[in-house]
Design a protein around this motif. Structure first.
Motif, PDB file in Angstrom:
ATOM      1  N   ALA A 147      94.034  -9.499  85.083  1.00 57.05           N
ATOM      2  CA  ALA A 147      93.775 -10.645  85.947  1.00 57.05           C
ATOM      3  C   ALA A 147      93.801 -11.946  85.153  1.00 57.05           C
ATOM      4  O   ALA A 147      94.119 -13.011  85.688  1.00 57.05           O
ATOM      5  N   TYR A 148      93.490 -11.861  83.881  1.00 57.21           N
ATOM      6  CA  TYR A 148      93.456 -13.037  83.014  1.00 57.21           C
ATOM      7  C   TYR A 148      94.796 -13.760  82.953  1.00 57.21           C
ATOM      8  O   TYR A 148      94.850 -14.965  82.764  1.00 57.21           O
ATOM      9  N   VAL A 187      96.908  -7.674  73.802  1.00 61.03           N
ATOM     10  CA  VAL A 187      98.126  -8.490  73.788  1.00 61.03           C
ATOM     11  C   VAL A 187      99.049  -8.067  74.919  1.00 61.03           C
ATOM     12  O   VAL A 187      99.590  -8.899  75.651  1.00 61.03           O
ATOM     13  N   GLU A 188      99.211  -6.762  75.097  1.00 60.36           N
ATOM     14  CA  GLU A 188     100.094  -6.246  76.153  1.00 60.36           C
ATOM     15  C   GLU A 188      99.601  -6.645  77.537  1.00 60.36           C
ATOM     16  O   GLU A 188     100.375  -7.039  78.398  1.00 60.36           O
ATOM     17  N   LEU A 189      98.284  -6.540  77.763  1.00 63.63           N
ATOM     18  CA  LEU A 189      97.733  -6.813  79.091  1.00 63.63           C
ATOM     19  C   LEU A 189      97.680  -8.300  79.423  1.00 63.63           C
ATOM     20  O   LEU A 189      97.879  -8.681  80.574  1.00 63.63           O
ATOM     21  N   THR A 190      97.384  -9.130  78.443  1.00 68.40           N
ATOM     22  CA  THR A 190      97.200 -10.554  78.711  1.00 68.40           C
ATOM     23  C   THR A 190      98.426 -11.396  78.454  1.00 68.40           C
ATOM     24  O   THR A 190      98.559 -12.486  78.996  1.00 68.40           O
ATOM     25  N   GLY A 191      99.287 -10.935  77.559  1.00 66.02           N
ATOM     26  CA  GLY A 191     100.442 -11.720  77.195  1.00 66.02           C
ATOM     27  C   GLY A 191     100.121 -12.805  76.175  1.00 66.02           C
ATOM     28  O   GLY A 191     100.973 -13.620  75.860  1.00 66.02           O
ATOM     29  N   VAL A 192      98.884 -12.810  75.637  1.00 62.88           N
ATOM     30  CA  VAL A 192      98.544 -13.813  74.635  1.00 62.88           C
ATOM     31  C   VAL A 192      99.137 -13.419  73.282  1.00 62.88           C
ATOM     32  O   VAL A 192      99.477 -12.274  73.052  1.00 62.88           O
ATOM     33  N   ASP A 193      99.233 -14.388  72.416  1.00 66.61           N
ATOM     34  CA  ASP A 193      99.747 -14.182  71.075  1.00 66.61           C
ATOM     35  C   ASP A 193      98.781 -13.316  70.278  1.00 66.61           C
ATOM     36  O   ASP A 193      97.568 -13.453  70.408  1.00 66.61           O
ATOM     37  N   PRO A 194      99.273 -12.380  69.448  1.00 70.67           N
ATOM     38  CA  PRO A 194      98.376 -11.563  68.636  1.00 70.67           C
ATOM     39  C   PRO A 194      97.411 -12.385  67.783  1.00 70.67           C
ATOM     40  O   PRO A 194      96.278 -11.970  67.551  1.00 70.67           O
ATOM     41  N   ALA A 195      97.842 -13.544  67.333  1.00 73.25           N
ATOM     42  CA  ALA A 195      96.957 -14.391  66.522  1.00 73.25           C
ATOM     43  C   ALA A 195      95.746 -14.850  67.342  1.00 73.25           C
ATOM     44  O   ALA A 195      94.650 -15.011  66.801  1.00 73.25           O
ATOM     45  N   THR A 196      95.914 -15.032  68.651  1.00 75.37           N
ATOM     46  CA  THR A 196      94.807 -15.427  69.519  1.00 75.37           C
ATOM     47  C   THR A 196      93.769 -14.312  69.572  1.00 75.37           C
ATOM     48  O   THR A 196      92.567 -14.568  69.532  1.00 75.37           O
ATOM     49  N   VAL A 197      94.232 -13.075  69.655  1.00 74.08           N
ATOM     50  CA  VAL A 197      93.317 -11.931  69.688  1.00 74.08           C
ATOM     51  C   VAL A 197      92.589 -11.821  68.350  1.00 74.08           C
ATOM     52  O   VAL A 197      91.378 -11.614  68.310  1.00 74.08           O
ATOM     53  N   ARG A 205     100.930   1.203  83.511  1.00 79.66           N
ATOM     54  CA  ARG A 205     100.112   1.940  84.490  1.00 79.66           C
ATOM     55  C   ARG A 205      99.645   3.276  83.940  1.00 79.66           C
ATOM     56  O   ARG A 205      98.519   3.701  84.188  1.00 79.66           O
ATOM     57  N   VAL A 206     100.511   3.956  83.187  1.00 79.03           N
ATOM     58  CA  VAL A 206     100.123   5.236  82.581  1.00 79.03           C
ATOM     59  C   VAL A 206      98.988   5.013  81.585  1.00 79.03           C
ATOM     60  O   VAL A 206      97.981   5.721  81.598  1.00 79.03           O
ATOM     61  N   ARG A 207      99.138   4.016  80.729  1.00 80.02           N
ATOM     62  CA  ARG A 207      98.089   3.729  79.735  1.00 80.02           C
ATOM     63  C   ARG A 207      96.790   3.350  80.425  1.00 80.02           C
ATOM     64  O   ARG A 207      95.711   3.770  80.005  1.00 80.02           O
ATOM     65  N   HIS A 208      96.883   2.561  81.471  1.00 81.46           N
ATOM     66  CA  HIS A 208      95.682   2.165  82.217  1.00 81.46           C
ATOM     67  C   HIS A 208      95.033   3.385  82.874  1.00 81.46           C
ATOM     68  O   HIS A 208      93.817   3.512  82.880  1.00 81.46           O
ATOM     69  N   GLY A 209      95.852   4.284  83.391  1.00 87.91           N
ATOM     70  CA  GLY A 209      95.323   5.490  84.029  1.00 87.91           C
ATOM     71  C   GLY A 209      94.612   6.417  83.063  1.00 87.91           C
ATOM     72  O   GLY A 209      93.768   7.216  83.460  1.00 87.91           O
ATOM     73  N   ARG A 264      87.883  -0.944  83.526  1.00 85.63           N
ATOM     74  CA  ARG A 264      87.371  -2.165  84.166  1.00 85.63           C
ATOM     75  C   ARG A 264      87.717  -3.394  83.333  1.00 85.63           C
ATOM     76  O   ARG A 264      88.143  -4.416  83.859  1.00 85.63           O
ATOM     77  N   VAL A 265      87.530  -3.299  82.016  1.00 84.12           N
ATOM     78  CA  VAL A 265      87.859  -4.433  81.146  1.00 84.12           C
ATOM     79  C   VAL A 265      89.358  -4.679  81.171  1.00 84.12           C
ATOM     80  O   VAL A 265      89.806  -5.831  81.198  1.00 84.12           O
ATOM     81  N   GLU A 266      90.171  -3.619  81.202  1.00 83.87           N
ATOM     82  CA  GLU A 266      91.619  -3.794  81.275  1.00 83.87           C
ATOM     83  C   GLU A 266      92.020  -4.499  82.570  1.00 83.87           C
ATOM     84  O   GLU A 266      92.931  -5.314  82.574  1.00 83.87           O
ATOM     85  N   GLU A 267      91.341  -4.192  83.676  1.00 83.16           N
ATOM     86  CA  GLU A 267      91.622  -4.885  84.937  1.00 83.16           C
ATOM     87  C   GLU A 267      91.368  -6.379  84.779  1.00 83.16           C
ATOM     88  O   GLU A 267      92.154  -7.207  85.249  1.00 83.16           O
TER      89      GLU A 267
END
Length: 141
Positions: free
Chosen positions: A99-100, A125-135, A80-84, A92-95
């Motif tokens: 949601a992803y 990676v932190e926001l979506t939980g996807v694997d770094p290789a996916t990013v 939340r701090v990083r998002h703020g 907006r993209v982080e939101e």
């Protein structure tokens, strides 16, 4: 770099450094005796416009001589701090990235838009939980 976030007092309340703790919702550290005593010693309150918070990776930006206090944050509080702190277009993209987590449709397109907007890969990676290789694959694709 430290593992703790830092509360600090910024005497120029108009400066755009850190985030006001009140702007990110309830933080468990704000109720601790250490934080309460520090605020009392500084003659400040949790709602003060001069009170700011920075995540661990940003603490080098705290002005020299500023009153500061390390505070532990949970992963959710830190997010939340990083998002703020994110500028509005990134926020907006982080939101969308948050949601992803509930939907995988359009993943690569969303990750590509986030990268193009300037969201760092580690944050995606932190926001979506996807694997770094996916990013990494979405960045090169």
């Amino acid at each position: 770099m430290t593992d703790d976030a830092y509360l600090f007092l910024l005497y120029d309340a108009s400066a755009r450094l850190g985030v006001a703790p009140a702007a990110v919702g309830e933080l468990s550290c704000m109720e601790t005796p250490a934080v309460r005593a520090w605020l009392d010693a500084q003659g400040s309150t949790p709602a003060s416009p001069h009170l700011r918070l920075l995540p661990p990776e940003e603490t080098a930006a705290i002005p020299e001589g500023a009153e500061r206090l390390p505070v532990p944050l949970s992963d959710e509080e830190l997010s939340r701090v990083r998002h703020g702190m994110a500028p509005e277009p990134l926020a907006r993209v982080e939101e969308e990235l948050l949601a992803y987590r509930d939907c995988a449709d359009g993943r690569d397109g969303l990750i590509g838009r986030a990268l193009a907007a300037g969201v760092p890969p580690h944050r995606i990676v932190e926001l979506t939980g996807v694997d770094p290789a996916t990013v990494t694959a979405a960045a090169s694709g």
